[in-house]
Design a protein around this motif. Sequence first.
Motif, PDB file in Angstrom:
ATOM      1  N   ARG A   1       0.836  -1.209   0.000  1.00 46.77           N
ATOM      2  CA  ARG A   1       0.000   0.000   0.000  1.00 46.77           C
ATOM      3  C   ARG A   1       0.870   1.258   0.000  1.00 46.77           C
ATOM      4  O   ARG A   1       0.634   2.184  -0.772  1.00 46.77           O
ATOM      5  CB  ARG A   1      -0.945   0.021   1.205  1.00 46.77           C
ATOM      6  CG  ARG A   1      -1.794   1.280   1.154  1.00 46.77           C
ATOM      7  CD  ARG A   1      -3.064   1.225   1.949  1.00 46.77           C
ATOM      8  NE  ARG A   1      -3.829   2.434   1.681  1.00 46.77           N
ATOM      9  CZ  ARG A   1      -4.425   3.173   2.606  1.00 46.77           C
ATOM     10  NH1 ARG A   1      -4.372   2.816   3.861  1.00 46.77           N
ATOM     11  NH2 ARG A   1      -5.089   4.251   2.260  1.00 46.77           N
TER      12      ARG A   1
ATOM     13  N   THR B   1       2.125   1.836  -3.344  1.00 47.84           N
ATOM     14  CA  THR B   1       1.157   2.335  -4.327  1.00 47.84           C
ATOM     15  C   THR B   1       0.826   3.802  -4.061  1.00 47.84           C
ATOM     16  O   THR B   1       0.336   4.490  -4.939  1.00 47.84           O
ATOM     17  CB  THR B   1      -0.169   1.545  -4.289  1.00 47.84           C
ATOM     18  OG1 THR B   1      -0.801   1.734  -3.014  1.00 47.84           O
ATOM     19  CG2 THR B   1       0.039   0.075  -4.546  1.00 47.84           C
ATOM     20  N   GLN B   2       1.088   4.250  -2.832  1.00 48.21           N
ATOM     21  CA  GLN B   2       0.783   5.649  -2.507  1.00 48.21           C
ATOM     22  C   GLN B   2       1.858   6.598  -3.006  1.00 48.21           C
ATOM     23  O   GLN B   2       1.648   7.800  -3.019  1.00 48.21           O
ATOM     24  CB  GLN B   2       0.613   5.812  -0.987  1.00 48.21           C
ATOM     25  CG  GLN B   2      -0.696   5.224  -0.508  1.00 48.21           C
ATOM     26  CD  GLN B   2      -0.806   5.198   1.003  1.00 48.21           C
ATOM     27  OE1 GLN B   2       0.189   4.954   1.691  1.00 48.21           O
ATOM     28  NE2 GLN B   2      -1.993   5.424   1.522  1.00 48.21           N
TER      29      GLN B   2
ATOM     30  N   TRP C   1     -26.934   7.799  -0.624  1.00 51.65           N
ATOM     31  CA  TRP C   1     -25.533   7.389  -0.440  1.00 51.65           C
ATOM     32  C   TRP C   1     -25.038   7.785   0.938  1.00 51.65           C
ATOM     33  O   TRP C   1     -25.553   8.725   1.545  1.00 51.65           O
ATOM     34  CB  TRP C   1     -24.636   8.058  -1.492  1.00 51.65           C
ATOM     35  CG  TRP C   1     -24.915   7.608  -2.874  1.00 51.65           C
ATOM     36  CD1 TRP C   1     -25.755   8.221  -3.766  1.00 51.65           C
ATOM     37  CD2 TRP C   1     -24.388   6.464  -3.550  1.00 51.65           C
ATOM     38  NE1 TRP C   1     -25.776   7.524  -4.960  1.00 51.65           N
ATOM     39  CE2 TRP C   1     -24.942   6.442  -4.848  1.00 51.65           C
ATOM     40  CE3 TRP C   1     -23.493   5.451  -3.178  1.00 51.65           C
ATOM     41  CZ2 TRP C   1     -24.640   5.448  -5.771  1.00 51.65           C
ATOM     42  CZ3 TRP C   1     -23.186   4.468  -4.099  1.00 51.65           C
ATOM     43  CH2 TRP C   1     -23.758   4.472  -5.385  1.00 51.65           C
TER      44      TRP C   1
ATOM     45  N   ARG D   1     -11.885   3.580   4.186  1.00 52.05           N
ATOM     46  CA  ARG D   1     -11.034   3.251   3.044  1.00 52.05           C
ATOM     47  C   ARG D   1     -11.871   3.051   1.777  1.00 52.05           C
ATOM     48  O   ARG D   1     -11.363   3.061   0.673  1.00 52.05           O
ATOM     49  CB  ARG D   1     -10.231   1.986   3.327  1.00 52.05           C
ATOM     50  CG  ARG D   1      -9.093   2.238   4.280  1.00 52.05           C
ATOM     51  CD  ARG D   1      -8.476   0.921   4.649  1.00 52.05           C
ATOM     52  NE  ARG D   1      -7.163   1.090   5.245  1.00 52.05           N
ATOM     53  CZ  ARG D   1      -6.127   0.312   4.957  1.00 52.05           C
ATOM     54  NH1 ARG D   1      -6.233  -0.654   4.071  1.00 52.05           N
ATOM     55  NH2 ARG D   1      -4.970   0.504   5.534  1.00 52.05           N
ATOM     56  N   TRP D   2     -13.173   2.759   1.976  1.00 55.45           N
ATOM     57  CA  TRP D   2     -14.079   2.702   0.833  1.00 55.45           C
ATOM     58  C   TRP D   2     -14.516   4.119   0.474  1.00 55.45           C
ATOM     59  O   TRP D   2     -14.450   4.530  -0.685  1.00 55.45           O
ATOM     60  CB  TRP D   2     -15.299   1.817   1.132  1.00 55.45           C
ATOM     61  CG  TRP D   2     -16.323   1.850   0.041  1.00 55.45           C
ATOM     62  CD1 TRP D   2     -17.269   2.807  -0.177  1.00 55.45           C
ATOM     63  CD2 TRP D   2     -16.488   0.911  -1.031  1.00 55.45           C
ATOM     64  NE1 TRP D   2     -18.005   2.533  -1.291  1.00 55.45           N
ATOM     65  CE2 TRP D   2     -17.551   1.367  -1.846  1.00 55.45           C
ATOM     66  CE3 TRP D   2     -15.833  -0.289  -1.380  1.00 55.45           C
ATOM     67  CZ2 TRP D   2     -17.986   0.678  -2.989  1.00 55.45           C
ATOM     68  CZ3 TRP D   2     -16.273  -0.971  -2.524  1.00 55.45           C
ATOM     69  CH2 TRP D   2     -17.327  -0.490  -3.307  1.00 55.45           C
ATOM     70  N   THR D   3     -14.963   4.877   1.493  1.00 59.72           N
ATOM     71  CA  THR D   3     -15.553   6.188   1.187  1.00 59.72           C
ATOM     72  C   THR D   3     -14.519   7.248   0.820  1.00 59.72           C
ATOM     73  O   THR D   3     -14.883   8.300   0.316  1.00 59.72           O
ATOM     74  CB  THR D   3     -16.433   6.690   2.355  1.00 59.72           C
ATOM     75  OG1 THR D   3     -15.685   6.619   3.562  1.00 59.72           O
ATOM     76  CG2 THR D   3     -17.691   5.845   2.484  1.00 59.72           C
ATOM     77  N   MET D   4     -13.244   6.994   1.041  1.00 56.52           N
ATOM     78  CA  MET D   4     -12.255   7.965   0.560  1.00 56.52           C
ATOM     79  C   MET D   4     -12.165   7.894  -0.971  1.00 56.52           C
ATOM     80  O   MET D   4     -11.606   8.788  -1.606  1.00 56.52           O
ATOM     81  CB  MET D   4     -10.873   7.730   1.203  1.00 56.52           C
ATOM     82  CG  MET D   4     -10.178   6.446   0.810  1.00 56.52           C
ATOM     83  SD  MET D   4      -8.475   6.336   1.448  1.00 56.52           S
ATOM     84  CE  MET D   4      -8.747   6.169   3.189  1.00 56.52           C
ATOM     85  N   VAL D   5     -12.728   6.856  -1.542  1.00 55.58           N
ATOM     86  CA  VAL D   5     -12.678   6.688  -2.992  1.00 55.58           C
ATOM     87  C   VAL D   5     -14.020   7.023  -3.644  1.00 55.58           C
ATOM     88  O   VAL D   5     -14.085   7.706  -4.645  1.00 55.58           O
ATOM     89  CB  VAL D   5     -12.244   5.255  -3.356  1.00 55.58           C
ATOM     90  CG1 VAL D   5     -12.319   5.024  -4.862  1.00 55.58           C
ATOM     91  CG2 VAL D   5     -10.840   4.982  -2.844  1.00 55.58           C
ATOM     92  N   ARG D   6     -15.103   6.485  -3.078  1.00 53.48           N
ATOM     93  CA  ARG D   6     -16.447   6.768  -3.588  1.00 53.48           C
ATOM     94  C   ARG D   6     -17.442   6.526  -2.468  1.00 53.48           C
ATOM     95  O   ARG D   6     -17.123   5.818  -1.498  1.00 53.48           O
ATOM     96  CB  ARG D   6     -16.791   5.939  -4.844  1.00 53.48           C
ATOM     97  CG  ARG D   6     -17.037   4.451  -4.767  1.00 53.48           C
ATOM     98  CD  ARG D   6     -16.127   3.592  -4.087  1.00 53.48           C
ATOM     99  NE  ARG D   6     -15.248   2.719  -4.811  1.00 53.48           N
ATOM    100  CZ  ARG D   6     -14.200   2.173  -4.220  1.00 53.48           C
ATOM    101  NH1 ARG D   6     -13.915   2.410  -2.947  1.00 53.48           N
ATOM    102  NH2 ARG D   6     -13.409   1.359  -4.878  1.00 53.48           N
ATOM    103  N   PRO D   7     -18.646   7.147  -2.554  1.00 50.09           N
ATOM    104  CA  PRO D   7     -19.605   6.972  -1.467  1.00 50.09           C
ATOM    105  C   PRO D   7     -20.055   5.519  -1.362  1.00 50.09           C
ATOM    106  O   PRO D   7     -19.910   4.736  -2.309  1.00 50.09           O
ATOM    107  CB  PRO D   7     -20.762   7.873  -1.870  1.00 50.09           C
ATOM    108  CG  PRO D   7     -20.655   8.005  -3.350  1.00 50.09           C
ATOM    109  CD  PRO D   7     -19.190   7.950  -3.663  1.00 50.09           C
ATOM    110  N   PHE D   8     -20.570   5.173  -0.200  1.00 56.54           N
ATOM    111  CA  PHE D   8     -21.078   3.819   0.047  1.00 56.54           C
ATOM    112  C   PHE D   8     -22.590   3.857  -0.138  1.00 56.54           C
ATOM    113  O   PHE D   8     -23.241   4.824   0.270  1.00 56.54           O
ATOM    114  CB  PHE D   8     -20.733   3.420   1.483  1.00 56.54           C
ATOM    115  CG  PHE D   8     -20.816   1.947   1.741  1.00 56.54           C
ATOM    116  CD1 PHE D   8     -19.827   1.094   1.292  1.00 56.54           C
ATOM    117  CD2 PHE D   8     -21.888   1.412   2.443  1.00 56.54           C
ATOM    118  CE1 PHE D   8     -19.895  -0.272   1.539  1.00 56.54           C
ATOM    119  CE2 PHE D   8     -21.964   0.048   2.686  1.00 56.54           C
ATOM    120  CZ  PHE D   8     -20.966  -0.799   2.229  1.00 56.54           C
ATOM    121  N   PRO D   9     -23.168   2.824  -0.750  1.00 59.35           N
ATOM    122  CA  PRO D   9     -24.618   2.862  -0.920  1.00 59.35           C
ATOM    123  C   PRO D   9     -25.336   2.741   0.425  1.00 59.35           C
ATOM    124  O   PRO D   9     -24.847   2.077   1.333  1.00 59.35           O
ATOM    125  CB  PRO D   9     -24.909   1.650  -1.810  1.00 59.35           C
ATOM    126  CG  PRO D   9     -23.745   0.745  -1.645  1.00 59.35           C
ATOM    127  CD  PRO D   9     -22.561   1.613  -1.315  1.00 59.35           C
TER     128      PRO D   9
END
Lengths: 248, 479
Positions: free
Chosen positions: B8, B11-12, B434, B444-452
Motif C-alpha cells: 500500500r 502504491t501511494q 448514499w 477506506r471505501w468512502t475515501m474513494v467513492r460513497p457507500f450505498p
Amino acid sequence: MPIKAKLFITCLGEQFFPSVLKGMVRLLERLGVECEFPETQTCCGQPFYNSGLQSEGRHLARRWLRTFGAGDPTAYIVAPSGSCVDFVKHHYAELFPEDSRERALAQDLAARTYEFSQFVVNVLQVTDVGARFPHKVAYHAPCHARRGLGVRDEPKQLLRAVHGLELVPLEDEEVCCGFGGIFSVIYPEVSKAMMEAKVKNVQASGAEFVVIGEPGCLMNVAGGLHKVGSPVRAVHLIEILASDGGAR
Amino acid sequence: MISRIDFRANTQRVPPNIPVATQKNAKTALVHREEVVEPLGEVYWESLRQAAHDLRLHAITHLDTYLPMLEEKVTKAGGVVHWASDAADARRIVQEIATARGVRRIVKVKSMATEEIELNHALQDAGLRVVESDLGEFIVQLAGEKPSHIIAPALHMTKEDIAALFREKLRVDAPPDPQVLTGIARTRLREEFLSADMGISGGNFLIAETGTLVILTNEGNGRMCTTLPPVHTALVGIDKVIPDWQSLSVLLKVLARSATGQKMTCYVSFITGIAEEGPREFHLVLLDNGRTRILQDERARETLLCIRCGACLNICPVYNHVGGHAYGATYPGPIGAILSPQLLGTQIAGDLPFASSLCGACAEICPVKIPIPEILLHLRHRVVEGDEIERAVASPMVRAAGALGAFAFGVPRMFTLGARVLKVVQAPFRRDGWLPVLPPPANRWTMVRPFPAFRADFRAWWKEHYLNREGAKNAKKEK
C-alpha cells in the motif's frame, strides 16, 4: 410442472439492491418460473474465503448448503450475481473433504446454481422478456461472470431484445472496475485508479446507462459515477429487463 | 535480506508518469500479441496452451529425471555444471569462476535469475565491472533502478525519460528518438563486448536430452555475450528444464507470441557445451533458491510453470496502475504476486497475494495456464490462517474480526437485525441514497467513492408477495 427456482439473493443484493431482487422475482414469474425464497440464507462466504479466512468461508458454505439443500431437490438456484455463483460452483466442493456428504451436496447444488442471465438464456431459452427501455445503454462485463462462469453473450442477447434500447460499445468492457471485494479497502488507491478508468470509459461511451449485472461492481461504479456528478446511471441488468419503459 | 514489502505504501508513492508509460507500453505489447495469436484461431491456441501447460508440469514434476540427464549431456559436451542451493551459493560460485580466471570485465545478457540473486551487486562489490547489454537493462542499470517488467525492464520509462537519462549519465546529446538512443547504447556496448573477459546469461529453457541452453533475444546482444568473451557462465533456475526439442517447439510457439507479439524472436540461440570457436569455457549454474520448496506444495507448484513472458503483467489492471516497482521484489505483476511470497516467504511478501482484484485476466492470457487467482487465494489463506508451509503472519485481530463477522453472518436473525439497525443508524448521514463518509476502517471505501445506503426490505416484501400468491392460488382452487 412449472420450473422452480430458489432465490439466492446474495448479501450485497439484500442490503443494497432490493429493487433488483423484486425485479428478479417479477421477471422469473412472468416467464413461468415458480420462485421460492429460502429464508435462512445470509452470505455465501466468499468475502471471508477471499480474505484468506477459509475456516470462516467453510462455516458459511456449510450453512448455505443446508439452506439450499433443503426442500425441492429439482429446483434451480438463481442469483443476480455471477461472483457468488462462481464461488458456489467452483470453490465449495474443495472446501470439504473428498467423499464427504458436504462435498457431494456441494457438487449437486453447484450443477443447479445459475447466474440470472445464463439461467434465462440457457435454461429458459428466452431472450425477449418483453421489456421496453428507450435509452442508450453500455455493457460492462463483470470479471467473475465472464471468466469464472463464461458469461459472454447472454446479457447482450437479453439487452438487444429490449424494445427501444440502443446498445453502445464500451471501451475495455472486460477490464476489471477495481472492486475486487476486500481489495477495494486494502488497497483503496489502486482500486480508485481502476474505478476511475472505468468511469472515464463509461462517460466516453455516450451511454445514458451502464449495465452491471453484479452487485459488488455495481456499488463501486455507481458510487464512482455519483461522486463525479455524472448524469450516467449504473444499473443492474435486471432493472432494465424488468422495466416497461415509463416506470423509471 | 529485504525488509517487509508494504504494497500500500508503495502504491501511494507511484510517480504519476509511471502508470502513463506502463499503460502505453503494455497496451502496445497486447496489441502485438493479439496480431499473432488471433490468426491461429482460438481452438489451436487453446490446444497449444494446454500442451505447454502439460509438458511444463511434466518437466517440473520430473526434475529428478531431467536434471541429471541435463548435467550428463552438458558435461559430455565440455561444459561444467554447478549446483546452487540458494542465492548466496550462486553468487559465490559465479564469483569463484571469475576470480579463478582473472576476470575483470563482464557483459551480461538480460536475466531475471541474476536479478533474483542480485548478482550484479555482489560482483561489483568484488571490484568487477558488470555491464548489462540488453537495451532495457542497460537503461535501468544506468538509472540505478531495477527492472519494472520481466521482459521489458524499462517499460515504466518514456523515450523522453531515457533521453534525459542518457544526457545526464552519458553526457551525450540525446534526442527522444528511439533509433538515435539505441545507436548511442550500441556504440557504448560494442566496446564492452570486445573487451569483456566473461559473459553472463540466464536461459529461457534447458533441453535435457541434448544438454542445450536456449536463449531468446531480439537485439543480438545475447550472441555477443555468449560468443566473444573467453568464458560464458549461464545462471538458470532448475525449473527451466524441459525434456526435449519437441517440447521446445511448443513453448517457442507460445512464448514469443505472448511476450513481444512476435512469431519468433530475432535470435534463438542454442548452446551445447563448448565448440571449436567461441568461449573456451561454459559454466552452467543451476539455481534452486526455493524452487524445490515450492514444488512440494501441490496447490502452488504450478507457479513454476512460468516461462517469463510477461503477458500477465501487460493485461493486469493493478500492474498497469502501479507499475512494476510497487511490488517491491524481482518479479512484479500477477506472477510476482504468487512467486515472491513463495521465494521470499510471507513475512516479507505477505502483502502481495492481496495485491489483486482477482479479476482473472492473468489466468486467461497465461500461455502455460497457471491458475494465478487460485494460487493467490491459497497464499492469502497461508498469510491469514497459516498452513503446513508457513505459520500465519497476519495480525490475530484479522482472524478475530473474521470470526466475529462470520458468526454474525451465520445467524440469520443477527444478520437481519443488523440490517435493520444499520438502516436506522445511517439515517442522519444519508445523502441522496448514499453514505458519503464512513468511520474507519470502512473509510477506506468512502475515501474513494460513497457507500450505498442500507435499504434491505426484500424479506418483508417477499412475505407479502408470497401470501398474495398463495392466496390467489387457493382462491383459484376453491373456484
